[in-house]
Every structure is written in C-alpha cells, then in structure tokens.
Design a protein around this motif. Structure first.
Motif, PDB file in Angstrom:
ATOM      1  N   GLN A  24       0.827  -1.222   0.000  1.00  0.00           N
ATOM      2  CA  GLN A  24       0.000   0.000   0.000  1.00  0.00           C
ATOM      3  C   GLN A  24       0.858   1.269   0.000  1.00  0.00           C
ATOM      4  N   THR A  25       1.931   1.218  -0.778  1.00  0.00           N
ATOM      5  CA  THR A  25       2.824   2.375  -0.912  1.00  0.00           C
ATOM      6  C   THR A  25       3.223   2.513  -2.382  1.00  0.00           C
ATOM      7  N   ARG A  26       4.094   3.506  -2.636  1.00  0.00           N
ATOM      8  CA  ARG A  26       4.627   3.692  -3.983  1.00  0.00           C
ATOM      9  C   ARG A  26       5.415   2.475  -4.472  1.00  0.00           C
ATOM     10  N   ALA A  27       5.781   1.579  -3.568  1.00  0.00           N
ATOM     11  CA  ALA A  27       6.530   0.387  -3.984  1.00  0.00           C
ATOM     12  C   ALA A  27       5.693  -0.505  -4.901  1.00  0.00           C
ATOM     13  N   ASP A  86       6.614  -2.700   7.177  1.00  0.00           N
ATOM     14  CA  ASP A  86       5.298  -2.133   7.474  1.00  0.00           C
ATOM     15  C   ASP A  86       5.527  -0.669   7.846  1.00  0.00           C
ATOM     16  N   THR A  87       5.136   0.230   6.938  1.00  0.00           N
ATOM     17  CA  THR A  87       5.401   1.656   7.195  1.00  0.00           C
ATOM     18  C   THR A  87       4.531   2.179   8.344  1.00  0.00           C
ATOM     19  N   ARG A  88       3.439   1.449   8.635  1.00  0.00           N
ATOM     20  CA  ARG A  88       2.553   1.927   9.712  1.00  0.00           C
ATOM     21  C   ARG A  88       3.233   1.836  11.079  1.00  0.00           C
ATOM     22  N   ASP A 111       8.868   0.509  10.284  1.00  0.00           N
ATOM     23  CA  ASP A 111      10.002  -0.368   9.917  1.00  0.00           C
ATOM     24  C   ASP A 111      11.038   0.367   9.067  1.00  0.00           C
ATOM     25  N   GLN A 112      10.542   1.307   8.245  1.00  0.00           N
ATOM     26  CA  GLN A 112      11.433   1.992   7.294  1.00  0.00           C
ATOM     27  C   GLN A 112      12.390   2.964   7.992  1.00  0.00           C
ATOM     28  N   LEU A 113      12.145   3.197   9.283  1.00  0.00           N
ATOM     29  CA  LEU A 113      12.996   4.147  10.014  1.00  0.00           C
ATOM     30  C   LEU A 113      13.945   3.440  10.984  1.00  0.00           C
ATOM     31  N   LYS A 114      13.964   2.087  10.904  1.00  0.00           N
ATOM     32  CA  LYS A 114      14.864   1.328  11.780  1.00  0.00           C
ATOM     33  C   LYS A 114      16.283   1.367  11.209  1.00  0.00           C
ATOM     34  N   MET A 146      16.988   7.812   3.453  1.00  0.00           N
ATOM     35  CA  MET A 146      15.746   8.576   3.412  1.00  0.00           C
ATOM     36  C   MET A 146      14.627   7.882   4.190  1.00  0.00           C
ATOM     37  N   GLY A 147      14.805   6.592   4.485  1.00  0.00           N
ATOM     38  CA  GLY A 147      13.744   5.862   5.180  1.00  0.00           C
ATOM     39  C   GLY A 147      12.485   5.761   4.357  1.00  0.00           C
ATOM     40  N   LYS A 148      12.662   5.566   3.054  1.00  0.00           N
ATOM     41  CA  LYS A 148      11.530   5.520   2.122  1.00  0.00           C
ATOM     42  C   LYS A 148      11.573   4.230   1.325  1.00  0.00           C
ATOM     43  N   VAL A 149      10.406   3.763   0.927  1.00  0.00           N
ATOM     44  CA  VAL A 149      10.298   2.667  -0.035  1.00  0.00           C
ATOM     45  C   VAL A 149       9.676   3.241  -1.303  1.00  0.00           C
ATOM     46  N   PRO A 150       9.990   2.639  -2.456  1.00  0.00           N
ATOM     47  CA  PRO A 150      10.777   1.425  -2.675  1.00  0.00           C
ATOM     48  C   PRO A 150      12.280   1.700  -2.716  1.00  0.00           C
ATOM     49  N   ALA A 151      13.029   0.557  -2.615  1.00  0.00           N
ATOM     50  CA  ALA A 151      14.463   0.539  -2.917  1.00  0.00           C
ATOM     51  C   ALA A 151      14.772  -0.878  -3.390  1.00  0.00           C
ATOM     52  N   THR A 165      17.493   3.724  -5.110  1.00  0.00           N
ATOM     53  CA  THR A 165      16.293   4.243  -4.457  1.00  0.00           C
ATOM     54  C   THR A 165      15.611   5.201  -5.432  1.00  0.00           C
ATOM     55  N   GLU A 166      14.434   5.656  -5.093  1.00  0.00           N
ATOM     56  CA  GLU A 166      13.600   6.550  -5.910  1.00  0.00           C
ATOM     57  C   GLU A 166      12.925   5.729  -7.016  1.00  0.00           C
ATOM     58  N   GLN A 167      11.611   5.729  -6.976  1.00  0.00           N
ATOM     59  CA  GLN A 167      10.867   4.834  -7.870  1.00  0.00           C
ATOM     60  C   GLN A 167      11.208   5.016  -9.351  1.00  0.00           C
ATOM     61  N   ALA A 168      11.391   6.241  -9.806  1.00  0.00           N
ATOM     62  CA  ALA A 168      11.700   6.425 -11.236  1.00  0.00           C
ATOM     63  C   ALA A 168      13.092   5.910 -11.553  1.00  0.00           C
TER      64      ALA A 168
HETATM   65  N1  LIG Z   1      10.698  10.140  -3.688  1.00  0.00           N
HETATM   66  C1  LIG Z   1      10.418   8.784  -3.263  1.00  0.00           C
HETATM   67  C2  LIG Z   1       9.179   8.805  -2.411  1.00  0.00           C
HETATM   68  C3  LIG Z   1       8.928   7.469  -1.761  1.00  0.00           C
HETATM   69  C4  LIG Z   1       7.914   7.582  -0.646  1.00  0.00           C
HETATM   70  O1  LIG Z   1       7.472   8.670  -0.246  1.00  0.00           O
HETATM   71  N2  LIG Z   1       7.523   6.425  -0.105  1.00  0.00           N
HETATM   72  C5  LIG Z   1       6.608   6.411   1.017  1.00  0.00           C
HETATM   73  C6  LIG Z   1       5.565   5.337   0.807  1.00  0.00           C
HETATM   74  S1  LIG Z   1       4.443   5.736  -0.476  1.00  0.00           S
HETATM   75  C7  LIG Z   1       7.368   6.036   2.290  1.00  0.00           C
HETATM   76  O2  LIG Z   1       8.349   5.322   2.243  1.00  0.00           O
HETATM   77  N3  LIG Z   1       6.870   6.515   3.425  1.00  0.00           N
HETATM   78  C8  LIG Z   1       7.400   6.185   4.697  1.00  0.00           C
HETATM   79  C9  LIG Z   1       7.940   7.361   5.468  1.00  0.00           C
HETATM   80  O3  LIG Z   1       8.054   8.441   4.891  1.00  0.00           O
HETATM   81  O4  LIG Z   1       8.270   7.199   6.632  1.00  0.00           O
HETATM   82  C10 LIG Z   1      10.251   7.872  -4.496  1.00  0.00           C
HETATM   83  O5  LIG Z   1       9.813   8.361  -5.519  1.00  0.00           O
HETATM   84  O6  LIG Z   1      10.578   6.677  -4.414  1.00  0.00           O
END
Ligand SMILES: N[C@@H](CCC(=O)N[C@@H](CS)C(=O)NCC(=O)O)C(=O)O
Length: 212
Positions: free
Chosen positions: A13-16, A36-38, A41-44, A53-58, A67-70
C-alpha cells in the motif's frame, strides 16, 4: 563476487507497488524484504543503512542500492533490456522516455502533493514545476493523445510508473479521472502483471492483518 539476486525493499500500500508491477512485467525473480510503514520499519537502523531517506521502494542488486521509484524503474528497464520495456540508447524514443520518467518525480508528484496539501503556490519562476495547472494540462494532453501506451503502441517501463501512479492518484481523488485517463488506466491495470502484483499485495495485507 556480486550478488545477482534482486532484493526488493517493499511495503504494501505504498509507492513500492509500481516497482512490484514492473518486476512482474519484466519477469525477473526477486526477494521481498517486507516492511510495514505503519509501524515505522522503514525508520529502523537496518533499513536506514540501505536508504537513509527511510523511504520505499528501494532495491539492492549486484552490490548496488537504487532508491527513488523512477530511478529504480530506469535501472531495471536497462538491466533487463531483453524484456524490451525500455527504449535503448539509440532508440529515437529514448529522449521522450527519459523526459517522462524524470518529469514524474520532479514535476508531477510535487505538483499534486503541494496542491492536495493546499500549499500556497510559488511564483512560477521559482517553482521547479512552473505551476500545478500547467503540469496537469501537460499530463492530460499527453494521455489524450495516447491511444495505447505512454510512449506509443507498446507497453514500456513508463507505463509501470505512470499507469500505477494515475491509478492511485485518481483513486485518492487528487487527479481527475477524465474518460481519457480512465481508458489509459484500464489498459494498464488489465495487464496480467498488474493483476498479479495486486493479488499478491492483497494476500500479504490479509495475512498481516490476520496475524494482527
Ligand atoms: N521520492 C520517493 C518517495 C517514496 C515515498 O514517499 N515512499 C513512502 C511510501 S508511499 C514512504 O516510504 N513513506 C514512509 C515514510 O516516509 O516514513 C520515491 O519516488 O521513491
């Protein structure tokens, strides 16, 4: 020795999702590292060592982290060029392809998010995406001309990014589902790889919810 396996750092349920859809289209095996971003987990620390960045996807592949979806989509399209989903270096569509992939992250997403959050618009000459109306008009004009897929007749990496993004932003109600946009989304979401990614994600979420 380099590691040929793809580890996909993923959360449902994310950009991944768009990356998962693309991996299914490419037909390449991958190992899921599910987070689970809720629950953060992404900040561990273990994951911040992968993506600060603590972001998914990677993804991790052959000792490299992308990293970065594009960027991930561009990387995968080129690494698995035999799938024919990325215009090659000498393909005349290459420039258009790169332009749309970068436009997504540098113009479309920020414009939509700023607008949805009701942030006051910047003067257009200070804004990296000019203004929201221009971005929306350009995307709508492109979709209106697209009788099949983003770059022409054939499905490409650009459709995995734009198709899944338009699917989500129209569902969230932050981008208008004009008949042209709806028809494009339907063409992308009816693909078996999209359906598989969606079903796999739904099964994972159901199992997670059952486990509490
Ligand atoms: N610029 C990043 C954005 C990724 C992004 O914002 N992912 C969100 C999920 S949709 C995320 O990891 N959120 C968790 C957080 O920010 O703690 C990309 O394009 O990959």
């Amino acid at each position: 020795m380099t590691d040929d396996r793809i580890t996909f750092h993923y959360a449902p349920q994310t950009r991944a999702f768009g990356t998962r859809f693309l991996l299914e289209e490419l037909g390449v095996p991958y190992e899921l590292h599910v987070m689970d971003t809720r629950v953060g987990d992404q900040l561990k620390p273990d994951y911040l060592a992968v993506n600060p960045m603590g972001k998914v996807p990677a993804i991790s592949h052959r000792g490299v982290v992308v990293t970065e979806q594009a960027a991930i989509a561009l990387y995968l399209g080129d690494q698995f060029a035999e799938a024919g989903l990325a215009p090659g270096l000498n393909d005349p569509r290459r420039g258009d392809y790169l332009r749309w992939m970068v436009f997504y992250g540098s113009c479309f997403e920020p414009a939509l998010v700023d607008h949805a959050m009701k942030r006051p618009p910047l003067p257009r000459n200070n804004s990296p995406y000019a203004d929201y109306e221009t971005v929306v008009a350009i995307v709508n004009e492109h979709v209106g001309r697209t009788s099949s897929f983003w770059l022409g007749e054939d499905f490409s990496v650009a459709d995995a990014l734009w198709g899944s993004a338009l699917f989500w932003v129209t569902n969230f109600g932050i981008f208008e589902k004009t008949p042209g946009v709806a028809a494009y989304i339907e063409r992308v979401t009816s693909r078996p790889a999209f359906r598989k990614a969606q079903a796999d994600e739904a099964a994972l979420v159901a199992a997670r919810d059952r486990a509490g």
